[in-house]
Design a protein around this motif. Structure first.
Motif, PDB file in Angstrom:
ATOM      1  N   LEU A 340       0.842  -1.185   0.000  1.00  0.00           N
ATOM      2  CA  LEU A 340       0.000   0.000   0.000  1.00  0.00           C
ATOM      3  C   LEU A 340       0.878   1.235   0.000  1.00  0.00           C
ATOM      4  N   MET A 341       0.326   2.322  -0.515  1.00  0.00           N
ATOM      5  CA  MET A 341       1.033   3.599  -0.439  1.00  0.00           C
ATOM      6  C   MET A 341       1.342   3.911   1.020  1.00  0.00           C
ATOM      7  N   GLY A 342       2.573   4.327   1.273  1.00  0.00           N
ATOM      8  CA  GLY A 342       2.975   4.652   2.631  1.00  0.00           C
ATOM      9  C   GLY A 342       3.650   3.520   3.361  1.00  0.00           C
ATOM     10  N   ASP A 343       3.656   2.299   2.799  1.00  0.00           N
ATOM     11  CA  ASP A 343       4.375   1.188   3.426  1.00  0.00           C
ATOM     12  C   ASP A 343       5.872   1.484   3.456  1.00  0.00           C
ATOM     13  N   ARG A 344       6.509   1.061   4.543  1.00  0.00           N
ATOM     14  CA  ARG A 344       7.961   1.212   4.677  1.00  0.00           C
ATOM     15  C   ARG A 344       8.594  -0.177   4.604  1.00  0.00           C
ATOM     16  N   LEU A 345       9.367  -0.413   3.559  1.00  0.00           N
ATOM     17  CA  LEU A 345       9.955  -1.725   3.317  1.00  0.00           C
ATOM     18  C   LEU A 345      11.397  -1.760   3.819  1.00  0.00           C
ATOM     19  N   ILE A 346      11.728  -2.790   4.596  1.00  0.00           N
ATOM     20  CA  ILE A 346      13.114  -3.001   5.024  1.00  0.00           C
ATOM     21  C   ILE A 346      13.799  -3.820   3.939  1.00  0.00           C
ATOM     22  N   VAL A 347      14.675  -3.180   3.179  1.00  0.00           N
ATOM     23  CA  VAL A 347      15.333  -3.798   2.021  1.00  0.00           C
ATOM     24  C   VAL A 347      16.771  -4.162   2.398  1.00  0.00           C
ATOM     25  N   VAL A 348      17.150  -5.405   2.147  1.00  0.00           N
ATOM     26  CA  VAL A 348      18.490  -5.896   2.464  1.00  0.00           C
ATOM     27  C   VAL A 348      19.173  -6.323   1.172  1.00  0.00           C
ATOM     28  N   GLY A 349      20.405  -5.884   0.975  1.00  0.00           N
ATOM     29  CA  GLY A 349      21.160  -6.248  -0.216  1.00  0.00           C
ATOM     30  C   GLY A 349      22.435  -5.440  -0.309  1.00  0.00           C
ATOM     31  N   GLU A 350      23.155  -5.619  -1.402  1.00  0.00           N
ATOM     32  CA  GLU A 350      24.332  -4.795  -1.619  1.00  0.00           C
ATOM     33  C   GLU A 350      23.910  -3.348  -1.850  1.00  0.00           C
ATOM     34  N   LYS A 351      24.774  -2.436  -1.498  1.00  0.00           N
ATOM     35  CA  LYS A 351      24.413  -1.019  -1.515  1.00  0.00           C
ATOM     36  C   LYS A 351      23.929  -0.572  -2.889  1.00  0.00           C
ATOM     37  N   GLU A 352      24.614  -0.992  -3.935  1.00  0.00           N
ATOM     38  CA  GLU A 352      24.219  -0.582  -5.287  1.00  0.00           C
ATOM     39  C   GLU A 352      22.868  -1.176  -5.669  1.00  0.00           C
ATOM     40  N   ALA A 353      22.632  -2.427  -5.273  1.00  0.00           N
ATOM     41  CA  ALA A 353      21.359  -3.070  -5.594  1.00  0.00           C
ATOM     42  C   ALA A 353      20.197  -2.380  -4.884  1.00  0.00           C
ATOM     43  N   VAL A 354      20.422  -2.013  -3.626  1.00  0.00           N
ATOM     44  CA  VAL A 354      19.377  -1.315  -2.874  1.00  0.00           C
ATOM     45  C   VAL A 354      19.079   0.044  -3.513  1.00  0.00           C
ATOM     46  N   SER A 355      20.112   0.731  -3.982  1.00  0.00           N
ATOM     47  CA  SER A 355      19.913   2.022  -4.647  1.00  0.00           C
ATOM     48  C   SER A 355      19.111   1.864  -5.932  1.00  0.00           C
ATOM     49  N   ASN A 356      19.302   0.739  -6.626  1.00  0.00           N
ATOM     50  CA  ASN A 356      18.552   0.502  -7.862  1.00  0.00           C
ATOM     51  C   ASN A 356      17.078   0.227  -7.589  1.00  0.00           C
ATOM     52  N   VAL A 357      16.768  -0.338  -6.425  1.00  0.00           N
ATOM     53  CA  VAL A 357      15.374  -0.641  -6.081  1.00  0.00           C
ATOM     54  C   VAL A 357      14.622   0.619  -5.671  1.00  0.00           C
ATOM     55  N   GLU A 358      15.335   1.606  -5.181  1.00  0.00           N
ATOM     56  CA  GLU A 358      14.702   2.809  -4.633  1.00  0.00           C
ATOM     57  C   GLU A 358      13.747   3.474  -5.625  1.00  0.00           C
ATOM     58  N   PRO A 359      14.146   3.741  -6.876  1.00  0.00           N
ATOM     59  CA  PRO A 359      13.196   4.372  -7.816  1.00  0.00           C
ATOM     60  C   PRO A 359      12.035   3.462  -8.202  1.00  0.00           C
ATOM     61  N   VAL A 360      12.196   2.153  -8.061  1.00  0.00           N
ATOM     62  CA  VAL A 360      11.109   1.235  -8.379  1.00  0.00           C
ATOM     63  C   VAL A 360       9.959   1.407  -7.394  1.00  0.00           C
ATOM     64  N   LEU A 361      10.296   1.584  -6.110  1.00  0.00           N
ATOM     65  CA  LEU A 361       9.286   1.723  -5.059  1.00  0.00           C
ATOM     66  C   LEU A 361       8.861   3.165  -4.856  1.00  0.00           C
ATOM     67  N   GLY A 362       9.705   4.108  -5.221  1.00  0.00           N
ATOM     68  CA  GLY A 362       9.347   5.519  -5.114  1.00  0.00           C
ATOM     69  C   GLY A 362      10.235   6.256  -4.151  1.00  0.00           C
ATOM     70  N   ASN A 363       9.987   6.039  -2.841  1.00  0.00           N
ATOM     71  CA  ASN A 363      10.761   6.670  -1.775  1.00  0.00           C
ATOM     72  C   ASN A 363      10.746   8.195  -1.868  1.00  0.00           C
ATOM     73  N   ALA A 364       9.630   8.749  -2.342  1.00  0.00           N
ATOM     74  CA  ALA A 364       9.468  10.204  -2.428  1.00  0.00           C
ATOM     75  C   ALA A 364       8.476  10.640  -1.356  1.00  0.00           C
ATOM     76  N   VAL A 365       9.012  11.109  -0.221  1.00  0.00           N
ATOM     77  CA  VAL A 365       8.154  11.475   0.919  1.00  0.00           C
ATOM     78  C   VAL A 365       7.189  12.588   0.543  1.00  0.00           C
ATOM     79  N   LYS A 366       7.618  13.537  -0.272  1.00  0.00           N
ATOM     80  CA  LYS A 366       6.781  14.673  -0.627  1.00  0.00           C
ATOM     81  C   LYS A 366       5.494  14.235  -1.316  1.00  0.00           C
ATOM     82  N   ARG A 367       5.570  13.134  -2.082  1.00  0.00           N
ATOM     83  CA  ARG A 367       4.397  12.693  -2.822  1.00  0.00           C
ATOM     84  C   ARG A 367       3.280  12.217  -1.895  1.00  0.00           C
ATOM     85  N   LEU A 368       3.645  11.676  -0.732  1.00  0.00           N
ATOM     86  CA  LEU A 368       2.634  11.205   0.207  1.00  0.00           C
ATOM     87  C   LEU A 368       1.875  12.340   0.862  1.00  0.00           C
TER      88      LEU A 368
END
Length: 552
Positions: A340-368
């Protein structure tokens, strides 16, 4: 000029009067006497005082503001508790609804006995019951039944009006009394940890010969217990496992599961380490140098309502989602979990991989922070339409309707639960939801008080008025106290859940607001209220009509 502005029935005058009443009531509601404050409920008494002093607004404006405030409050409440409503219904909803219906039946039986005990007419007794339970939809249904029976409706309406104020306060006073006399410290803290964290982290070692050579996916099918393997250590190296990862003897696994499933998983894997991984001060990024743990916020509308497994984040990006924080509650990140919108996901992985996932999920606080008003207005419209649908009940001549209160809260729950599945963004921040509820409830109480205040004192001081007030107060307090004692001692409910259940059974949003303001228990009271409110409302509306149809 000012006197004319206040006394003339115009739209501007209505806004000024209602705004002033709300402001005064909310300010006085912050005053504490003996450590207790009534909060927004004080708006109701300020309205009664103003009405008794002769202040009034246009009747149509009054009715509109009252109905709009009630609809806004109950819909926002349903929208807030919707995401966790059906889960709570599955876990404890049956016993909560059973307790709420018991409160309804007990109050109805007492009301039916009033004519014999006090010489009161049955229509007035039903009016007293509706006022004692602050249930205007039940009064409307009773008036419709009396009209069909060609009987006067004035007595029931007047009895409801004079008993309504103590109906509001009676539940709050009963909750105060229970908290001082019956509630133990454990009743306030019961299951607090489970409310805020539904997950448990444990480290296991693969020692069970029966699982050597099996994949993680095979184990998930064998165990029938939900778990997520966050990290796997083998040969001194750490990796992110997938469902195809084969387990070998001696592998160390960091697993996220439910507390009650730890013993089963210990048997499955073969051994459990003693390290406590559930402390608040654990630095997950310091466990190993190759992997990082980062919280990413879901803000993309395209993700809203999709199952976590459908995103294939582990296969495409090499990361693992260990937990999902939703409204302060930790959820296990199973593949079937809908995001759901507003969910906070704990993502575990290599630093570069986690950075690549960020735009997939959004992580834009202003949009909420952008309000989703379309879902609010669409939901209220659907809720009002549902409330108007007649529901035929065998043996009665008049259909039952959910009304202004029942329809919107049902639709709010459904929108909050199923809206994301049709990719409708129903997310509202907690502060925005609280604002909608506070505005709606304040308007509703101000209008109720203003309307009831005109003839309030004159009616109360009459002999029959005093009798209505006394019996109405008894109908409010006795069922709540008896059910509260049973819920605490026999059902072992925590006080927050019990308070929400009793407020929902008595159809009392003002008492709910008091409970949520004074109990440090998250949303448990609101969830319990929404769990029992629809059924309790329906049963009360039905009984108000059945009593008149069967006994007159």
């Amino acid at each position: 000029m000012l006197h004319q502005l206040i006394s003339s029935h115009t739209a501007i005058q209505a806004v000024i009067v209602l705004s002033a009443l709300c402001a005064c009531g909310l300010a006085l509601g912050k005053v504490r006497v003996g450590g207790i404050s009534l909060g927004v409920t004080f708006v109701f008494f300020v309205g009664i005082l103003a009405g008794n002093l002769g202040l009034s607004i246009d009747p149509q404006m009054l009715q509109y503001a009252q109905d709009f405030g009630l609809v806004l409050f109950v819909y926002a409440l349903g929208l807030q508790v919707g995401p966790g409503f059906f889960n709570s219904l599955h876990q404890s909803g049956f016993k909560l609804n059973a307790l709420a219906v018991a409160v309804v039946l007990l109050g109805t039986m007492l009301a039916v006995g009033l004519p014999a005990l006090c010489g009161m007419g049955l229509p007035e007794a039903v009016g007293v019951m509706c006022g004692a339970t602050t249930n205007t939809p039940a009064l409307a249904a009773a008036q419709q039944t009396l009209a069909q029976l060609h009987l006067p409706v004035t007595g029931a309406a007047l009895a409801c009006a004079v008993t309504y104020p103590l109906g509001v306060v009676g539940v709050i006073l009963a909750l105060m009394l229970m908290r001082r006399v019956l509630v133990r410290p454990g009743d306030l803290q019961h299951d607090e940890a489970a409310e805020t964290d539904n997950t448990f982290v444990a480290a296991f070692q693969v020692r069970n010969e029966g699982i050597f050579g099996k994949t993680v996916g095979d184990l998930a099918r064998i165990s029938h217990k939900p778990f997520v393997i966050s990290r796997l250590w083998r040969g001194g190296k750490v990796r992110i496992p997938s469902s195809q990862t084969v387990l070998n003897e001696g592998d160390r696994l960091l697993v996220v599961t439910h507390d009650e499933d730890v013993e089963t998983l210990t048997i499955l894997f073969g051994g459990k380490e003693k390290t406590d991984w559930n402390k608040d001060d654990i630095d997950w990024n310091a466990i190993d140098s190759n992997l990082v743990s980062q919280t990413i916020l879901v803000t993309r509308s395209e993700i809203n309502g999709r199952r976590l497994g459908s995103l294939r984040l582990r296969n495409l990006y090499g990361v693992n989602i260990s937990r999902v924080n939703r409204g302060g509650v930790q959820l296990l990140a199973t593949p079937d979990l809908r995001l759901l919108m507003g969910d906070r996901l704990i993502v575990v992985g290599e630093k570069e991989a986690v950075s690549n996932v960020e735009p997939v999920l959004g992580n834009a606080v202003k949009r909420l922070n952008e309000p989703n008003l379309i879902s609010v207005f669409v939901g209220m419209t659907l809720g009002l339409l549902l409330g108007c649908v007649p529901i035929a009940v065998p043996g009665t001549s008049a259909p039952v309707r959910l009304g202004l209160a029942g329809g919107p809260i049902v639709v709010g729950i459904l929108m909050g639960t199923f809206g994301p599945r049709i990719h409708m963004n129903t997310y509202t921040t907690q502060s925005a939801n609280l604002m909608l509820r506070a505005i709606g409830l304040s308007l509703y109480l101000a209008c109720l008080g203003l309307d009831a205040g005109h003839d309030f004192l004159a009616t109360v001081m009459r002999p029959e008025g005093l009798m209505w007030v006394a019996t109405g107060f008894a109908l409010t307090v006795l069922p709540v106290l008896l059910a509260g004692f049973f819920g605490l001692r026999a059902m072992h409910l925590d006080f927050a859940t019990l308070s929400g259940t009793l407020c929902g059974a008595m159809a009392n949003p003002m008492a709910l607001n008091y409970a949520t303001d004074t109990l440090p228990a998250g949303d448990r009271a609101a969830v319990a209220y929404a769990t029992v409110y629809p059924l309790s409302m329906f049963v009360r509306v039905l009984l108000a009509q059945l009593v008149l149809l069967l006994l007159l």
